[in-house]
Design a protein around this motif. Structure first.
Motif: not given
Length: 323
Positions: A288-306
């Protein structure tokens, strides 16, 4: 003798220009809406508001933006290695805009957009397509090297986690390893025999690249893979107090990227990459913690894409590096 002004061609050119502008606005809007919906959906499912407002997420997002803006230099190295004198800023702008369109249905918009936009910097469609293929090969090789580096240090932990991942997918771990080795052998053979392949397909002569430039591109993309893994290392403090060795995190991130890349059914490898990263980090983090970390990473990448898309809205000056 006075010549009659050619108004029809001018009107046609203006119409095409307006159509391109409208198409660009529509495509950009569609991408932004898709990214926004993806971010909203992920937050609804995982309730990440606290982590998203943490200092760790802010720093990680800064690193993700740096990674996003710096990553296109790998493509520039490939294009220059193929003999084209192109500017870093020009290729970066094209790469950022085209890559954002991979979110659109069909999965080909990113590559098609880059091939079309490359005409502005003097590349033919064949040369642009060949450069993208070589860049992709260099990226996969770089990710594989980073993955293997992690295996060297933490082979026991990562191998058990990989076995668990493949078992969850219904794939035998030994079979997956054999397929991976075979894949590396095929890629290596194709690179060694590339000149014969190019001779057989005359239209792909532009695929020839100077070896030193290709090696330089692979080396640069290895550095980018390390930077991408560092984003996840920074995010660790936003999800808990557990620690993951930096080498293991970088290696797991690169491996998850490879798995997500080959998940053709998922735009941008969404959720597949996150699940893979969480499984690979099981020796150090609960799922669960690893998946949350991965989701946060995806959020950071989405911001970077914008942010990356925003940077493409202005015209950059030509900036060329001497070969």
């Amino acid at each position: 003798m006075n010549q009659v002004p050619q108004t029809k061609p001018n009107k046609a050119a203006a119409w095409r220009s307006n159509l391109r502008s409208i198409s660009t606005v529509l495509l950009t809007t569609a991408v932004l809406l898709t990214i926004a919906f993806t971010a909203w959906k992920l937050n609804q499912q995982h309730n990440l508001y606290g982590a998203l407002t943490s200092n760790a997420f802010l720093i990680a997002t800064g690193l993700a933006i740096t990674y996003r803006v710096a990553n296109p230099v790998g493509w520039n190295l490939v294009v220059r290695g193929m003999g084209h004198d192109v500017g870093v800023l020009e290729t970066t702008r094209i790469w950022l805009l085209a890559e954002s369109r991979r979110w659109l249905p069909g999965g080909v918009w990113g590559y098609a957009s880059r091939a079309i936009a490359s005409k502005a910097i003097g590349l033919t469609k064949t040369s642009a397509t060949a450069s993208m293929a070589i860049e992709l090969l260099a990226t996969i090789i770089a990710a594989a090297i980073v993955s293997l580096a992690g295996v060297m240090f933490y082979h026991g932990e990562l191998y058990s986690a990989a076995n668990e991942l493949f078992a969850g997918l219904g794939i035998d771990g030994n079979l997956a390893l054999a397929v991976g080795v075979l894949g590396v052998a095929i890629v290596t053979s194709a690179w060694i025999l590339r000149h014969k392949i190019v001779q057989k397909f005359g239209e792909l002569r532009s695929a020839s690249i100077k070896p030193n430039w290709f090696i330089g591109a692979v080396g640069y993309l290895i550095a980018m893979a390390v930077l991408n893994g560092a984003v996840n290392s920074v995010l660790l403090s936003a999800v808990g107090t557990e620690q993951v060795p930096l080498v293991a995190m970088v290696s797991a991130t690169a491996t998850a990227w490879i798995i997500g890349f080959f998940a053709f059914f998922s735009p941008g490898g969404i959720l597949v990459r996150e699940a893979a990263l969480a499984m690979l980090l099981l020796p150090w983090l609960p799922y669960e913690m690893g998946f949350t970390l991965a989701i946060l990473s995806r959020f950071a990448q989405l911001v970077a894409e914008v942010v990356g898309m925003g940077l493409t809205l202005r015209r950059w000056p030509r900036f060329s590096v001497a070969p």
